[in-house]
Motif scaffolding. Sequence first.
Motif, short mmCIF file in Angstrom:
data_model
loop_
_atom_site.label_atom_id
_atom_site.label_comp_id
_atom_site.label_asym_id
_atom_site.label_seq_id
_atom_site.Cartn_x
_atom_site.Cartn_y
_atom_site.Cartn_z
N ALA A 1 0.84 -1.21 0.00
CA ALA A 1 0.00 0.00 0.00
C ALA A 1 0.87 1.26 0.00
CB ALA A 1 -0.93 0.00 1.21
N ARG B 1 1.74 4.16 -3.48
CA ARG B 1 1.45 5.59 -3.43
C ARG B 1 2.56 6.48 -3.98
NH1 ARG B 1 -2.06 3.55 -0.04
NH2 ARG B 1 -3.77 4.85 0.72
N ALA C 1 2.22 8.62 -7.22
CA ALA C 1 1.20 9.68 -7.13
C ALA C 1 1.67 10.83 -6.25
CB ALA C 1 -0.11 9.11 -6.60
N ILE C 2 2.44 10.51 -5.22
CA ILE C 2 2.97 11.57 -4.35
C ILE C 2 3.91 12.48 -5.14
CG2 ILE C 2 4.40 12.06 -2.32
CD1 ILE C 2 3.49 9.24 -1.25
N ALA D 1 -2.45 12.16 -1.63
CA ALA D 1 -1.91 10.98 -2.33
C ALA D 1 -1.14 10.08 -1.37
CB ALA D 1 -0.99 11.43 -3.46
N TRP D 2 -0.56 10.69 -0.37
CA TRP D 2 0.33 9.98 0.56
C TRP D 2 -0.46 9.20 1.61
CZ3 TRP D 2 5.21 13.27 1.87
CH2 TRP D 2 6.26 12.44 2.28
N LEU D 3 -1.51 9.84 2.15
CA LEU D 3 -2.09 9.34 3.40
C LEU D 3 -3.51 8.77 3.29
CD1 LEU D 3 -0.90 12.27 5.69
CD2 LEU D 3 0.20 10.03 5.39
N ARG D 4 -4.31 9.25 2.32
CA ARG D 4 -5.70 8.80 2.28
C ARG D 4 -5.75 7.29 1.99
NH1 ARG D 4 -10.63 11.69 1.54
NH2 ARG D 4 -9.46 13.57 0.99
N LEU E 1 -4.44 4.90 3.82
CA LEU E 1 -3.44 4.12 4.56
C LEU E 1 -4.05 3.62 5.86
CD1 LEU E 1 0.10 5.80 4.64
CD2 LEU E 1 -0.63 3.78 3.36
#
Lengths: 186, 186
Positions: free
Chosen positions: A19, A23, A26-27, B30-33, B35
Motif C-alpha cells: 500500500a 502511493r 502519485a505523491i 496521495a500519501w495518506l488517504r 493508509l
Amino acid sequence: MEPAADRSRRNFSLLEARALLERTPAIVDAWLRGLPDEWTRANEGGESWSPFDVLGHYIHGERTDWIPRLARILEHGTAVPFDKFDRFAQFRDSAGKSLPELLDEFARLRAGSLSALDAFALDEAALDRRGQHPALGEVTVRQLLATWVAHDNDHLVQIARVLANQYADEVGPWRAFLRVISGQPG
Amino acid sequence: MEPAADRSRRNFSLLEARALLERTPAIVDAWLRGLPDEWTRANEGGESWSPFDVLGHYIHGERTDWIPRLARILEHGTAVPFDKFDRFAQFRDSAGKSLPELLDEFARLRAGSLSALDAFALDEAALDRRGQHPALGEVTVRQLLATWVAHDNDHLVQIARVLANQYADEVGPWRAFLRVISGQPG
C-alpha cells in the motif's frame, strides 16, 4: 490506565508495504508535475541531488534493484550475490528526458514491479529466504521489501529538504523555527 | 566553460511560492488517504507527531497563522504584534476527526488561503512591509510567505521520516544505507 502502544515501529506487513509502495508515484506526481524547472532541478549544492535526479534514481531502482534482487533470492538464495546498484545511473539515463517523462516512466515501472511482487505470492517462508548483498552480507526478503518502503520515504525526505532549503535565506529569522533549515528540532 | 549556477537557493517569487503552496494538499492526500490508521497515527516515540498530527497542524496554520499574519502586517505593520501560534492546537482540534476529514478540511482551507493571498494582489512594496513577530522581532511579508513554503516542506520531511522509521528495525543491515534511519548520508 493502559500504557500507550509504541507507535514508532511497525512489524513488516506485505499488504501494508504494498500500500505504501503503490502511493509513491502519485505523491511525486502531485508534488513535482508542472513546477518550474528551477525547482525540480534545484539541489543542495555541489554534487547533491535534485528532485529530478531522485526520480531517475527511483526509476533505476525499479529496473535493477527491488524486483530483480527479489527474483535473485527466490532463484538462487545466497549462492549468487546481488548485482551492485549504481547510485549514479540516473545522471546517464535521465539525460535529455523531461520531468513529466520521468514521472510517467516511474509510475509505469512501479505498477509493473507491484504486479511482479503480487505474482510471487510470497508467504512467510518466502519472506524469510536469504540472499547475498555484495556489501552487507546476508539479507532476507523481508528486509529487502522493508528497505524498499524506507528507501522511497528516504528520498521523499530529500525532495522536501531540497525544496525547503531553496528559501533558507528568504525565511529570515524564521530559520530558527524550521528544523529542515536549521538542522534543529523547530 | 561557464560556472554552474547555484541551484541551492532561489530568490522569493510570489508566483512560484503560490505554485508550491497549492500542491501540498494533493501531496498529503496521495500519501495518506486510505493508509491504515497504524501508519497515519505512527510517530517517532513519546510526544512526537504523527502524519495525522501534522495535518491538524497544517489546518491550524491555515486558520490562525499565514493569512491572518499577512493581514495583520498589511493592516497594522509593526504596531500590533502577531498573535502567538499554538503548536499543540491540533491535539485538541483534531480529536474525534478522521484522517479523510482532515485531508478535506486542509484542502478547503488552503484553497481559501490562496484566494485570500490572490485578493491582496501583493506588489514588491507590499512584500517588503514589516510586521512584529512576538519572539523573532521584525519580519517582512516576503519572509512570512517564504516561511509558509518552507514550513509545508519541513512537515513533509517529518511525514516521510516518521513513515520510514517505522521499518527502522525491519530493514536489518540496510539501515547503514538509509540516511533517514541512520542519520548519516546514505
